[in-house]
Write an enzyme that holds these catalytic residues in place. Sequence first.
Site, PDB file in Angstrom:
ATOM      1  N   SER A   1     -17.759  -5.497  -2.888  1.00  0.00           N
ATOM      2  CA  SER A   1     -16.660  -5.138  -2.145  1.00  0.00           C
ATOM      3  C   SER A   1     -16.603  -3.430  -2.074  1.00  0.00           C
ATOM      4  O   SER A   1     -15.727  -2.962  -1.105  1.00  0.00           O
ATOM      5  CB  SER A   1     -15.422  -5.730  -2.715  1.00  0.00           C
ATOM      6  OG  SER A   1     -15.286  -4.898  -4.299  1.00  0.00           O
TER       7      SER A   1
ATOM      8  N   LEU B   1     -18.533 -11.270  -0.556  1.00  0.00           N
ATOM      9  CA  LEU B   1     -18.555 -10.162  -0.963  1.00  0.00           C
ATOM     10  C   LEU B   1     -19.054 -10.259  -2.651  1.00  0.00           C
ATOM     11  O   LEU B   1     -18.645  -9.379  -3.374  1.00  0.00           O
ATOM     12  CB  LEU B   1     -17.033  -9.492  -1.060  1.00  0.00           C
ATOM     13  CG  LEU B   1     -16.518  -9.068   0.110  1.00  0.00           C
ATOM     14  CD1 LEU B   1     -15.030  -8.658  -0.059  1.00  0.00           C
ATOM     15  CD2 LEU B   1     -17.322  -8.083   0.933  1.00  0.00           C
TER      16      LEU B   1
ATOM     17  N   TYR C   1      -8.836 -26.440  -8.125  1.00  0.00           N
ATOM     18  CA  TYR C   1      -8.764 -25.128  -8.404  1.00  0.00           C
ATOM     19  C   TYR C   1      -7.347 -24.964  -8.739  1.00  0.00           C
ATOM     20  O   TYR C   1      -6.086 -24.958  -8.316  1.00  0.00           O
ATOM     21  CB  TYR C   1      -8.615 -24.301  -6.846  1.00  0.00           C
ATOM     22  CG  TYR C   1      -9.928 -24.393  -6.213  1.00  0.00           C
ATOM     23  CD1 TYR C   1     -10.986 -24.384  -6.814  1.00  0.00           C
ATOM     24  CD2 TYR C   1      -9.835 -23.856  -4.885  1.00  0.00           C
ATOM     25  CE1 TYR C   1     -12.189 -24.346  -5.990  1.00  0.00           C
ATOM     26  CE2 TYR C   1     -11.217 -23.705  -4.094  1.00  0.00           C
ATOM     27  CZ  TYR C   1     -12.303 -23.906  -4.849  1.00  0.00           C
ATOM     28  OH  TYR C   1     -13.490 -23.863  -4.073  1.00  0.00           O
TER      29      TYR C   1
ATOM     30  N   ARG D   1     -18.301 -12.101  -4.993  1.00  0.00           N
ATOM     31  CA  ARG D   1     -17.016 -12.012  -5.927  1.00  0.00           C
ATOM     32  C   ARG D   1     -16.523 -10.678  -6.171  1.00  0.00           C
ATOM     33  O   ARG D   1     -16.079 -10.313  -7.557  1.00  0.00           O
ATOM     34  CB  ARG D   1     -17.516 -12.817  -7.308  1.00  0.00           C
ATOM     35  CG  ARG D   1     -17.837 -14.229  -6.670  1.00  0.00           C
ATOM     36  CD  ARG D   1     -18.543 -15.047  -8.176  1.00  0.00           C
ATOM     37  NE  ARG D   1     -18.842 -16.551  -7.739  1.00  0.00           N
ATOM     38  CZ  ARG D   1     -19.829 -16.866  -7.051  1.00  0.00           C
ATOM     39  NH1 ARG D   1     -20.622 -16.201  -6.672  1.00  0.00           N
ATOM     40  NH2 ARG D   1     -19.908 -18.243  -6.737  1.00  0.00           N
ATOM     41  N   GLY D   2     -16.540  -9.769  -5.182  1.00  0.00           N
ATOM     42  CA  GLY D   2     -16.076  -8.492  -5.613  1.00  0.00           C
ATOM     43  C   GLY D   2     -17.096  -7.410  -5.890  1.00  0.00           C
ATOM     44  O   GLY D   2     -16.932  -6.386  -5.900  1.00  0.00           O
TER      45      GLY D   2
END
Length: 336
Positions: free
Chosen positions: A217, A211, A58, A213-214
């Site tokens: 959300s 979620l 990452y 990746r949003g």
Amino acid sequence: MTTHTRTLGTTGPKTSALGLGCMGMSAMYGEADRAESIATVHAALEAGVTLLDTGDFYGMGHNEMLVGEALRTAPPARREQALVSVKFGALRDPAGNWNGHDGRPAAVKNFAAYSLQRLGVDHIDVYRIARLDPDVPIEETVGAIAELIEKGYVRHIGLSEVGPETIRRAAATAPISDLQIEYAIITRDIEREILPTTRELGIGITAYGVLARGLISGHFTPERQLGANDFRAHSPRFQGDNLRHNLDLVEALRQIAERKGVSVAQIAIAWVLSRGEDIVPLVGARTRERLTESLGALDVTLEAADLAAIEQAVPAGAAAGTRYPAAQMAHLGTEQ
């Protein structure tokens, strides 16, 4: 704030009901604020979150160093309660391209040595290869982690994005604490074979992408502009007609959330929490504001009528588009 304890498998560590996925603080979702990221980790620990998830690839090590700084600057009592989960094995080049995965025993130990240094810790709580290396038997990779456990460098063995056969082979080699895999209202593939297998073997689930990746959300809009360094700019679920269809599903969830007086994100996280005590959702909050919203899901109780309404609004398989582009889907193994 309720933060009841869950166990990651019969041999795994105990963790709070939610974990914090730190990837977005370094990579994949556009720019992030370092100071706010560290403050968010501190706030999570203060709220009783124990599980911090990262990966050595990452941001090419950036995320491990960030998590290490957050732990180093946290109050001692909070630092000691933290459980760090690390994924390894993804191969990348200076341009950020992906070049497969390396699960060879020598590579496992090499990756661990660098992670321990970047994190500034003397052991890693849960260690797992990010994706199966098709050229190395899982028994060899898991066996190498077991050797690291014997020497005190790792506490527990995890798996990531593998299917039932690989899970069984790994568990026959050494005790497995948990499987990290995507699971959300619109991502329910694991319910067919993977979840029954982990439950049979007493292996916990760490659910990422809760979620999507949003996407679910409640904060994502069709007008949002995504940078080239944002994973979602290339994700099938965020493209054209797929995005419009998926946001219609979100609006259906919003109606349920509004009736309960909570947010869409809280409904989505609470749904994952409702699937079983053996499942720990990872929330990818990058700010204290989003973390606070996510933690609010712990106070949401979904009654049978709520779950039925969610099922009707977003049945299994309702999402449009795969969760990764085709090239990355190919790396998820032959079992899925």
